[in-house]
Design a protein around this motif. Structure first.
Motif, PDB file in Angstrom:
ATOM      1  N   GLY A 110       0.804  -1.121   0.125  1.00 20.39           N
ATOM      2  CA  GLY A 110       0.188   0.068   0.130  1.00 20.39           C
ATOM      3  C   GLY A 110       0.589   1.280  -0.008  1.00 20.39           C
ATOM      4  N   THR A 111       1.950   1.118  -0.057  1.00 16.82           N
ATOM      5  CA  THR A 111       2.869   2.452   0.054  1.00 16.82           C
ATOM      6  C   THR A 111       2.956   3.175  -1.334  1.00 16.82           C
ATOM      7  OG1 THR A 111       4.449   1.466   1.783  1.00 16.82           O
ATOM      8  CG2 THR A 111       5.229   3.209   0.536  1.00 16.82           C
ATOM      9  N   PRO A 112       2.682   4.341  -1.288  1.00 16.77           N
ATOM     10  CA  PRO A 112       2.714   5.166  -2.696  1.00 16.77           C
ATOM     11  C   PRO A 112       4.278   5.205  -3.020  1.00 16.77           C
ATOM     12  CG  PRO A 112       2.302   6.448  -0.933  1.00 16.77           C
ATOM     13  CD  PRO A 112       2.031   5.125  -0.142  1.00 16.77           C
ATOM     14  N   VAL A 113       4.326   5.051  -4.349  1.00 22.08           N
ATOM     15  CA  VAL A 113       5.894   5.330  -4.981  1.00 22.08           C
ATOM     16  C   VAL A 113       5.920   6.234  -6.130  1.00 22.08           C
ATOM     17  CG1 VAL A 113       7.745   4.127  -6.012  1.00 22.08           C
ATOM     18  CG2 VAL A 113       6.559   2.982  -4.187  1.00 22.08           C
ATOM     19  N   GLU A 114       6.504   7.308  -6.098  1.00 25.01           N
ATOM     20  CA  GLU A 114       6.436   8.080  -7.175  1.00 25.01           C
ATOM     21  C   GLU A 114       7.143   7.520  -8.207  1.00 25.01           C
ATOM     22  OE1 GLU A 114       6.236  12.878  -7.897  1.00 25.01           O
ATOM     23  OE2 GLU A 114       7.740  12.475  -6.631  1.00 25.01           O
TER      24      GLU A 114
ATOM     25  N   GLY B  18      21.025   5.893  -8.217  1.00 20.09           N
ATOM     26  CA  GLY B  18      21.855   5.412  -7.257  1.00 20.09           C
ATOM     27  C   GLY B  18      21.527   5.813  -5.778  1.00 20.09           C
ATOM     28  N   GLY B  19      22.839   5.842  -4.869  1.00 18.28           N
ATOM     29  CA  GLY B  19      22.521   6.486  -3.602  1.00 18.28           C
ATOM     30  C   GLY B  19      22.825   5.364  -2.501  1.00 18.28           C
ATOM     31  N   PRO B  20      21.692   4.617  -2.173  1.00 26.14           N
ATOM     32  CA  PRO B  20      20.366   4.622  -2.576  1.00 26.14           C
ATOM     33  C   PRO B  20      19.591   5.730  -2.299  1.00 26.14           C
ATOM     34  CG  PRO B  20      20.186   3.434  -0.588  1.00 26.14           C
ATOM     35  CD  PRO B  20      21.889   3.739  -0.864  1.00 26.14           C
ATOM     36  N   HIS B  21      19.921   6.784  -1.431  1.00 20.83           N
ATOM     37  CA  HIS B  21      19.267   7.981  -1.003  1.00 20.83           C
ATOM     38  C   HIS B  21      19.308   9.267  -1.943  1.00 20.83           C
ATOM     39  CE1 HIS B  21      18.987   5.501   2.559  1.00 20.83           C
ATOM     40  NE2 HIS B  21      20.359   5.546   2.551  1.00 20.83           N
ATOM     41  N   ASN B  22      19.363   8.817  -3.299  1.00 21.58           N
ATOM     42  CA  ASN B  22      19.318   9.971  -4.162  1.00 21.58           C
ATOM     43  C   ASN B  22      17.627   9.976  -4.649  1.00 21.58           C
ATOM     44  OD1 ASN B  22      20.173  12.037  -6.038  1.00 21.58           O
ATOM     45  ND2 ASN B  22      21.930  11.194  -6.531  1.00 21.58           N
ATOM     46  N   ALA B  23      17.422  10.553  -5.833  1.00 19.26           N
ATOM     47  CA  ALA B  23      16.087  10.443  -6.302  1.00 19.26           C
ATOM     48  C   ALA B  23      16.270  10.995  -7.831  1.00 19.26           C
ATOM     49  CB  ALA B  23      15.234  11.577  -5.619  1.00 19.26           C
ATOM     50  N   TRP B  24      15.463  10.640  -8.478  1.00 16.52           N
ATOM     51  CA  TRP B  24      14.728  11.092  -9.839  1.00 16.52           C
ATOM     52  C   TRP B  24      14.085  12.243  -9.934  1.00 16.52           C
ATOM     53  CZ3 TRP B  24      17.672   9.251 -13.664  1.00 16.52           C
ATOM     54  CH2 TRP B  24      18.281   7.896 -13.503  1.00 16.52           C
ATOM     55  N   ALA B  25      14.258  13.130 -10.805  1.00 22.93           N
ATOM     56  CA  ALA B  25      13.385  14.383 -10.787  1.00 22.93           C
ATOM     57  C   ALA B  25      12.712  14.600 -12.023  1.00 22.93           C
ATOM     58  CB  ALA B  25      14.147  15.603 -10.637  1.00 22.93           C
ATOM     59  N   PRO B  26      11.680  15.086 -12.250  1.00 17.09           N
ATOM     60  CA  PRO B  26      10.935  15.183 -13.595  1.00 17.09           C
ATOM     61  C   PRO B  26      11.605  16.585 -14.353  1.00 17.09           C
ATOM     62  CG  PRO B  26       9.851  16.291 -11.971  1.00 17.09           C
ATOM     63  CD  PRO B  26      10.878  15.653 -11.277  1.00 17.09           C
ATOM     64  N   VAL B  27      13.065  16.448 -14.640  1.00 18.58           N
ATOM     65  CA  VAL B  27      13.810  17.454 -15.287  1.00 18.58           C
ATOM     66  C   VAL B  27      14.429  16.720 -16.256  1.00 18.58           C
ATOM     67  CG1 VAL B  27      13.632  19.180 -13.389  1.00 18.58           C
ATOM     68  CG2 VAL B  27      15.298  17.559 -13.890  1.00 18.58           C
TER      69      VAL B  27
ATOM     70  N   LEU C 156      11.727   5.568 -10.933  1.00 19.59           N
ATOM     71  CA  LEU C 156      10.879   5.504  -9.848  1.00 19.59           C
ATOM     72  C   LEU C 156      11.959   5.810  -8.753  1.00 19.59           C
ATOM     73  CD1 LEU C 156       9.621   1.852 -10.499  1.00 19.59           C
ATOM     74  CD2 LEU C 156       8.127   3.745 -10.446  1.00 19.59           C
ATOM     75  N   ASN C 157      11.120   6.586  -7.544  1.00 19.37           N
ATOM     76  CA  ASN C 157      11.813   6.731  -6.381  1.00 19.37           C
ATOM     77  C   ASN C 157      11.133   5.879  -5.269  1.00 19.37           C
ATOM     78  OD1 ASN C 157      13.153   8.905  -7.317  1.00 19.37           O
ATOM     79  ND2 ASN C 157      11.694  10.251  -6.996  1.00 19.37           N
ATOM     80  N   PRO C 158      11.937   4.766  -5.146  1.00 17.20           N
ATOM     81  CA  PRO C 158      11.591   3.504  -3.933  1.00 17.20           C
ATOM     82  C   PRO C 158      11.771   3.861  -2.677  1.00 17.20           C
ATOM     83  CG  PRO C 158      13.352   2.943  -4.997  1.00 17.20           C
ATOM     84  CD  PRO C 158      13.282   4.094  -5.909  1.00 17.20           C
ATOM     85  N   ARG C 159      11.535   3.094  -2.045  1.00 23.09           N
ATOM     86  CA  ARG C 159      11.857   3.393  -0.539  1.00 23.09           C
ATOM     87  C   ARG C 159      13.536   3.445  -0.407  1.00 23.09           C
ATOM     88  NH1 ARG C 159       7.333  -0.362   1.910  1.00 23.09           N
ATOM     89  NH2 ARG C 159       6.999  -0.606  -0.215  1.00 23.09           N
ATOM     90  N   GLY C 160      13.801   4.411   0.494  1.00 27.78           N
ATOM     91  CA  GLY C 160      15.084   4.705   0.433  1.00 27.78           C
ATOM     92  C   GLY C 160      15.880   6.023  -0.197  1.00 27.78           C
ATOM     93  N   SER C 161      14.637   6.714  -1.133  1.00 27.92           N
ATOM     94  CA  SER C 161      14.946   7.499  -1.863  1.00 27.92           C
ATOM     95  C   SER C 161      14.506   8.795  -1.063  1.00 27.92           C
ATOM     96  CB  SER C 161      13.669   7.649  -3.080  1.00 27.92           C
ATOM     97  OG  SER C 161      14.050   6.382  -4.081  1.00 27.92           O
ATOM     98  N   ASP C 162      15.246  10.065  -1.481  1.00 26.50           N
ATOM     99  CA  ASP C 162      15.284  11.326  -0.702  1.00 26.50           C
ATOM    100  C   ASP C 162      13.821  12.163  -1.369  1.00 26.50           C
ATOM    101  OD1 ASP C 162      15.762  13.492   0.591  1.00 26.50           O
ATOM    102  OD2 ASP C 162      17.396  14.053  -0.365  1.00 26.50           O
ATOM    103  N   GLY C 163      13.368  12.964  -0.411  1.00 23.25           N
ATOM    104  CA  GLY C 163      12.183  13.793  -0.790  1.00 23.25           C
ATOM    105  C   GLY C 163      10.920  13.334  -0.178  1.00 23.25           C
ATOM    106  N   TYR C 164      10.838  12.214   0.525  1.00 24.56           N
ATOM    107  CA  TYR C 164       9.430  11.797   0.685  1.00 24.56           C
ATOM    108  C   TYR C 164       9.493  11.584   2.400  1.00 24.56           C
ATOM    109  CZ  TYR C 164       9.408  10.963  -4.035  1.00 24.56           C
ATOM    110  OH  TYR C 164       9.722  11.222  -5.493  1.00 24.56           O
ATOM    111  N   GLY C 165      10.131  12.223   3.276  1.00 29.64           N
ATOM    112  CA  GLY C 165      10.164  12.130   4.534  1.00 29.64           C
ATOM    113  C   GLY C 165      11.231  11.167   4.965  1.00 29.64           C
ATOM    114  N   GLU C 166      11.387  11.353   6.328  1.00 22.22           N
ATOM    115  CA  GLU C 166      12.776  10.392   6.807  1.00 22.22           C
ATOM    116  C   GLU C 166      12.367   9.082   7.006  1.00 22.22           C
ATOM    117  OE1 GLU C 166      16.378  11.489   9.748  1.00 22.22           O
ATOM    118  OE2 GLU C 166      14.423  12.162  10.429  1.00 22.22           O
ATOM    119  N   ALA C 167      11.251   8.644   7.076  1.00 19.58           N
ATOM    120  CA  ALA C 167      10.990   7.277   7.482  1.00 19.58           C
ATOM    121  C   ALA C 167      11.008   6.581   6.079  1.00 19.58           C
ATOM    122  CB  ALA C 167       9.429   7.223   8.075  1.00 19.58           C
ATOM    123  N   PHE C 168      10.607   7.172   5.035  1.00 13.57           N
ATOM    124  CA  PHE C 168      10.793   6.652   3.755  1.00 13.57           C
ATOM    125  C   PHE C 168      12.282   6.460   3.400  1.00 13.57           C
ATOM    126  CE2 PHE C 168      10.412   6.647  -1.031  1.00 13.57           C
ATOM    127  CZ  PHE C 168       9.351   5.887  -1.165  1.00 13.57           C
TER     128      PHE C 168
END
Length: 653
Positions: A409-413, A434-443, A464-476
């Motif tokens: 049920g976790t949303p994944v952008e 990469g990272g895993p704490h990086n993130a894709w951007a819509p640019v 995709l920005n899965p669990r571990g990605s930055d930008g969705y809160g520290e728990a994520f």
């Protein structure tokens, strides 16, 4: 080159906005050759009077196979003009001189450019090169953090700690980063740099105290700092002496800046988590209450953002929100939560402030970076674009954001890049960041040019920005700690299932690629499923056990990212389940994810008769796909496209 102009191989001045772009009458799609037409601005520096912005522009030269950096000046109502070859431009407090870095005999040295006319003159002649210049408040001195030591390339390398090498630098051979101060002469003769620090540690970027008497910097001076993540803020007298520690062990400090009369610190309370902002008070560090559950981005290679700065009574900083990096302002007195200054479908990669104005560089869906000037208090219209670097005559596909749902049920952008005029199921490339704490951007992504080329050839590219990605809160952000491949894998597979069920993706034409952690996940997913017709891991991690002892960040990875669970989470443990044709791309001098990771995967697949090819890039470090030789970056992109067309949309040869 001082005071000259130069024709741009791209669209330049754009104060009037997008309508000013001189597009060709017939637009075309991006090709890999456009790598040599791309120009990427960065590191804006607003003149003290707020009237002009100096910035670095990076281009790739095919003939020399080198990346060139030049300093340009942009101002409202004027065409950008070339100032000099170099990077890291910094204004003197009175705006009359511009200090910057320029290579001399292959070593970066600080130069001074008089803005009332004249040629740049060298200020330093450091044996190993100088670092980014930092002006003293009175403009009479420049401090920098630069390499110090006497390396012998033929001497044995003796190590007592794990931090004896670093990606991009290789074996350090006793060289450390120390603080220096050099006087700014009134005449032509350069002054003599004085070293302020010495020891078995690396000093971070210096910051002058308001009275010009001290320099603050971050460093990890603990004897076991290679085993326990730790760094503190220190201050050293500008005339020399022993550094004094200013912060305790409760925060791992990653940067310090004297802003006005306050010392602002960026740091982490735990080894893996959000970077926060603090102010040093009488009782120690006090966290700045931004009201955001977001990671502060101070800017690193491959990670957008910028150091914090002061604008009136507000602290201005950048933070990632859903993959996009935006600018925020928060009162230093904590009277109200942070408000957004610059947002939208952009990612900021530089920020500067002066005279109540802000200059910034922003990547957008149709540009690898534009230079903007704004006045939050009025006077300059919001979003005035001083210089734009769009590819003339090239029409880009824009990433489209959508949210998927993981099995729990976790949303994944994620972002879809495709020709929206296409109908029916298309071949899909899943690209893992990469990272895993990086993130894709819509640019627009100037490093992954194959995204645009594939979209023009009928592919859909899914990021995709899965669990571990930055930008969705520290728990994520921390949700995959100790669970690589376990907590995050379904965040990739479930979106693919959604796209197949919707008729967007062709289940028989799926492929996966990724770099660094993305390379790890590429290998991992092929151990879990045979749905991919091709896999292309780059800069990959395949064996977390050997990685722990060979990477410059291996111990940190094992202890903090993977919580010691390295065998079960290693793709090599499950390699017998892989049958996917695999192209392995890796830098020869990668010390972050050593080339042995690629060698092990290659040997294991070859032994099992899985179609596999290994490509090693000579002299390339881990970040070569961002800043390496242009020919290597071109080749990297081209090989991905060729492999996909061979194994997914064509016939194996």
């Amino acid at each position: 080159m001082a005071g000259t102009t130069e024709a741009l191989p791209f669209v330049g001045h754009a104060e009037e906005g997008a309508s000013a772009l001189a597009y060709r009458s017939v637009m075309s799609r991006l090709s890999l050759d456009d790598l040599y037409r791309l120009a990427i601005p960065s590191d804006p520096a607003l003149r003290p009077d707020g009237g002009a912005v100096a910035y670095t522009l990076t281009t790739a030269d095919r003939a020399s196979d080198e990346n060139h950096t030049r300093i340009w000046l942009a101002a409202p109502g004027a065409e950008p003009r070339l100032l000099a070859s170099g990077s890291a431009a910094r204004w003197s407090p009175d705006g009359r001189l511009l200090a910057f870095l320029k290579p001399v005999d292959g070593k970066p040295q600080i130069h001074l450019l008089p803005m009332d006319g004249g040629e740049p003159r060298p200020l330093t002649s450091a044996p190993l090169g100088a670092g980014v210049p930092v002006w003293s408040p009175d403009g009479t001195r420049i401090a920098y953090a630069g390499p110090h030591g006497e390396p012998d390339p033929h001497a044995p390398v003796v190590a007592d700690r794990l931090d004896y090498k670093a990606d991009g630098a290789g074996l350090l051979r006793g060289v450390t980063t120390q603080l220096f101060v050099v006087p700014v002469p009134a005449g032509e003769e350069p002054g003599e740099a004085v070293r302020l620090t010495d020891g078995d540690f690396h000093a971070g970027q210096p910051a002058w105290s308001p009275d010009g008497q001290r320099l603050a910097f971050t460093a990890g001076m603990q004897p076991d700092g290679d085993l326990v993540p730790s760094a503190a803020v220190y201050a050293v007298d500008a005339a020399g002496g022993e550094p004094k520690r200013l912060t305790g062990p409760e925060v791992i400090c990653v940067g310090a800046w004297w802003l006005g009369t306050r010392l602002v610190v960026a740091g982490l309370p735990v080894p893996v988590g959000h970077t926060r902002l603090y102010v040093l008070g009488d009782g120690g560090l006090e966290e700045v209450q931004t009201g955001l559950d977001r990671n502060v981005m101070v800017g690193h290679p491959g990670y957008p953002g910028a150091p914090p700065l002061l604008l009136g009574g507000d602290l201005v900083f950048t933070a990632r929100d859903g993959g996009r990096t935006h600018a925020y302002a928060v009162p230093l007195d904590g009277t109200s939560p942070a408000r957004k200054l610059v947002g939208g479908e952009v990612s900021l990669s530089g920020l500067s402030a002066a005279a109540g104005r802000i200059a910034y560089v922003a990547t957008s869906p149709d540009s690898a970076g534009d230079v903007h000037l704004t006045d939050p208090g009025g006077g300059v219209a919001p979003g005035v674009r001083l210089a734009a670097y769009r590819l003339d005559g090239v029409e880009l596909f824009a990433p489209r954001s959508r949210t998927f749902t993981a099995p729990d049920g976790t949303p994944v952008e994620g972002f879809l890049l495709r020709d929206e005029t296409l109908s029916g199921p298309a071949p899909v490339l899943l690209d893992v960041h990469g990272g895993p704490h990086n993130a894709w951007a819509p640019v627009f992504d100037g490093a992954h040019l194959y995204h645009q080329v594939l979209a023009a050839r009928g592919w859909t590219v899914l990021t995709l920005n899965p669990r571990g990605s930055d930008g969705y809160g520290e728990a994520f952000y921390t949700a995959a700690l100790g669970a690589w491949g376990l907590a995050d894998a379904d965040d990739f597979l479930a979106p693919l299932d959604e796209l197949v069920s919707e008729g967007v993706a062709d289940a028989e034409r799926l492929a996966v690629t990724g770099y660094s952690y993305g390379g790890y996940m590429t290998c991992w997913l092929t151990t879990r499923t045979g749905r991919f017709k091709a896999a292309i891991p780059g800069g990959s991690v395949t064996d977390l056990s050997s990685m722990a002892g060979t990477s410059d960040a291996g111990y940190f990875l094992k202890e903090w990212e993977c919580a010691g669970e390295v065998v079960a989470q290693s793709p090599i443990t499950h390699v017998a389940d892989v049958a996917t044709p695999t192209l392995i791309l890796h830098g020869e001098n990668d010390d972050r994810c050593p080339v042995g990771q690629a060698e092990q995967w290659f040997a294991a697949l070859r032994e099992r008769a899985v179609p596999v090819r290994l490509v090693r890039y000579p002299g390339a470090s881990h970040l070569f796909i961002l800043n390496g030789r242009p020919s290597h970056r071109f080749d990297y992109n081209e090989r991905i496209i060729t492999w996909l067309e061979q194994w997914v949309t064509g016939s194996p040869s």
